[in-house]
Structure formats: C-alpha cells, structure tokens
Design an enzyme around this catalytic site. Structure first.
Site, short mmCIF file in Angstrom:
data_model
loop_
_atom_site.label_atom_id
_atom_site.label_comp_id
_atom_site.label_asym_id
_atom_site.label_seq_id
_atom_site.Cartn_x
_atom_site.Cartn_y
_atom_site.Cartn_z
N SER A 1 0.84 -1.19 0.00
CA SER A 1 0.00 0.00 0.00
C SER A 1 0.89 1.25 0.00
O SER A 1 1.66 1.45 -0.93
CB SER A 1 -0.94 -0.05 1.21
OG SER A 1 -1.99 0.87 1.07
N ASP B 1 -9.81 -5.78 -4.11
CA ASP B 1 -9.32 -4.70 -3.26
C ASP B 1 -10.35 -3.58 -3.22
O ASP B 1 -10.65 -2.97 -4.25
CB ASP B 1 -7.98 -4.16 -3.79
CG ASP B 1 -7.26 -3.26 -2.81
OD1 ASP B 1 -7.95 -2.47 -2.12
OD2 ASP B 1 -6.02 -3.32 -2.74
N HIS C 1 -7.62 -5.85 0.21
CA HIS C 1 -6.41 -5.08 0.49
C HIS C 1 -5.58 -5.74 1.58
O HIS C 1 -4.43 -5.39 1.79
CB HIS C 1 -6.79 -3.66 0.91
CG HIS C 1 -5.67 -2.67 0.83
ND1 HIS C 1 -5.08 -2.30 -0.36
CD2 HIS C 1 -5.02 -1.97 1.79
CE1 HIS C 1 -4.13 -1.41 -0.13
NE2 HIS C 1 -4.07 -1.19 1.16
#
Length: 305
Positions: free
Chosen positions: A113, A254, A281
């Site tokens: 991320s 996600d 995610h």
C-alpha cells in the site's frame, strides 16, 4: 488459524537515529548471508502487521528479512505536534536510514500500500539500492483514494476511487468500534479492507494489534501518514523510467485501491509482472505463506543471476 508464525523466529533489534527527532525501531531475522529483503508497511501500521506466514516463508527460503516501524507507529518516535509536518519524502528517507543502519548497500524492497509508494520512490531515486521491487496492494496514483477518504470529489479521468460502499462501511465500522479495546477496533477496521473468498483473519489481526499496543503504538499519531501522502505527487510520470525488476501483487477484490491500480503499475513499469490474488487489500492467512514463497522465488532469482 495462522499458516506460519514468527514466534519461533529470532529477531535482532536495532535503533535507527533520525537526527533531531528520535529513533526508528527496526529488526532483522533470517540468515545473515541470505538475500536481504526490506519490508515497508502501509500507512498508519507498525511492522507487526506483516502477516506471520509471509515473513516465515521468506525466512524459510533463506532470505534476510528486515522490517521497521514507520515514524508515528509502534516502537518508533512520534513526530512532535509543534514541528512542521513531514512529507512522503521523509518516509522514503527513513527507509534508506534503515538500510544504512544494517550496512546494506542493496536489498529487495517489498512495499505494501503506502509502503509501495515509498518503494517506488526508492527504486526511482536510489536504483542502485534496490535489487528487486515487489508492490503489494499499491498504486501509481494515490489521489483517487485520498480524495474519497478526505471528502473531496474523485476525479473521473484517471484511476478509480474506492469500491462503492467502502466509505460507508468505514463509517459504520467506526461507529460500532466506539468504546472497544484497541485490538477489537483493529479487527473491525481491517475487516472493511478484506475481500475475496478466503476467511477474514480476525485472530491474526487481533494478535498483531495487541502486540502493537504493547509496543506503544498510538493510532492517532499515525494519521500524519495520510497527510503526508495527500501532499505527494503521483508517480505516473516517472514510473516508465524504472529499470528494477518488479513484481506487482494485487487483490482482485481490493476495496480501497481497486485492481485497476495494480494493472496500471504493471503497465507503467517496464517488464513488470502482475499476479492477481484472491483477496482484498488485506493479505489473508490462507495466502500469506504461498505469496511469501512466490516473493522469495522472485527475489532469489536475482541472487542466483
């Protein structure tokens, strides 16, 4: 249930000074002569949140694994409120400080991320320090997500914003979590980021959150990460200049950075490989060890070359 554990792994700790501010906490495990791997966590989370099975798979493959707590997380220093706010560049510099503290001239970098944003900058600005690049649940352009989460209109001419219902789920979860202990707040929060057919790893998240709290993690302090990311420019303009072997891993479901973000990374970075995973995610327990083994194979290919 965890598919692997770091409980039997010996971690060697090392403090990393940031002049005028404090120290970052870092730690390493695995054989000292193994190919080095730097794990860079996402926003607002300390290093405890790397899935145990993922770390164990890297170590079992013979990698030397480093991880660290970002400033404002875990056992690292908290940025003074009276000091000027920092930018994403400061977090990039922190990652380099960790490599220097462990006397590593070069390492594979795995960024998750926001950690992927940092890893992209490292590969662009210090390519001689990055042997391989692995981007998990990341993006070349964070602006759609930041706009949505900060209440601004999401541009319609670029990558998509979060999945429909994601922001409402975050809001509802924050209401349900009021008054709960930190570990249950983490379980509630991470559940919104989950996706795919594998079970949500509630027990793992709970254990990680308890460890983070015991280490002094202050979630509100880490909100400064969001401000730093929001002020940063997208990376789309220079990603085609990268010449670092790259593996992109992205969840098919996600909810905050939809699959189009991973596809864009693979398209923009020359030679990048994309693997689409049955996840959101959050890397679930069922995938942690297999994905860790895939990353280890990718990294060791460079060491064998």
């Amino acid at each position: 249930m965890n598919t692997g554990t770091t409980n039997t792994i010996h971690w060697e700790a090392r403090r990393v000074p940031v002049p005028g501010l404090g120290d970052l906490y870092s730690e390493a495990c695995g054989p000292a002569d193994g190919p080095p791997v730097l794990l860079v966590m996402g926003a607002m989370n300390p290093a405890h949140f790397w899935p145990p099975g993922f770390v164990a798979a890297l170590v079992q493959a013979g990698c030397r694994v480093l991880r660290y707590d970002h400033r404002d997380t875990g056992r690292s220093f908290v940025h003074p409120l009276h000091a000027p706010p920092y930018a994403l560049d400061a977090l990039v510099a922190d990652a380099l400080r960790v490599l220097d503290a462990w006397d590593l001239a070069r390492a594979a970098v795995v960024g998750w991320s926001m950690g992927g944003y940092i890893a992209q900058h490292l590969a662009h600005e210090q390519p001689q320090r990055v042997s391989r690049l692995v981007l998990l649940g990341s993006s070349p352009d964070h602006r759609p997500y930041m706009a949505a989460t900060l209440g601004r209109p999401v541009p319609t001419d670029g990558l998509p914003g979060p999945a429909p219902g994601f922001l409402q789920a975050l809001l509802e979860t924050s209401v349900r979590a009021r008054g709960l202990p930190p570990d249950e707040v983490a379980v509630q929060g991470w559940s919104v980021f989950h996706g795919g057919s594998h079970p949500f790893p509630a027990d793992t998240v709970r254990e990680q959150a308890r460890a983070a709290t015991a280490a002094g993690h202050q979630p509100l302090a880490a909100m400064q990460h969001a401000l730093a990311v929001d002020r940063a420019a997208p990376r789309t303009g220079w990603l085609p200049q990268l010449r670092v072997p790259t593996l992109v891993l992205h969840g098919a479901e996600d909810p905050c950075l939809p699959l189009a973000h991973g596809q864009a990374l693979a398209r923009l970075i020359p030679g990048a490989r994309l693997t689409v995973l049955d996840m959101g995610h959050l890397l679930p327990d069922a995938l942690a060890a297999p994905v860790g083994a895939q990353v280890a194979d990718f990294i060791r290919a460079e060491a064998a070359a």
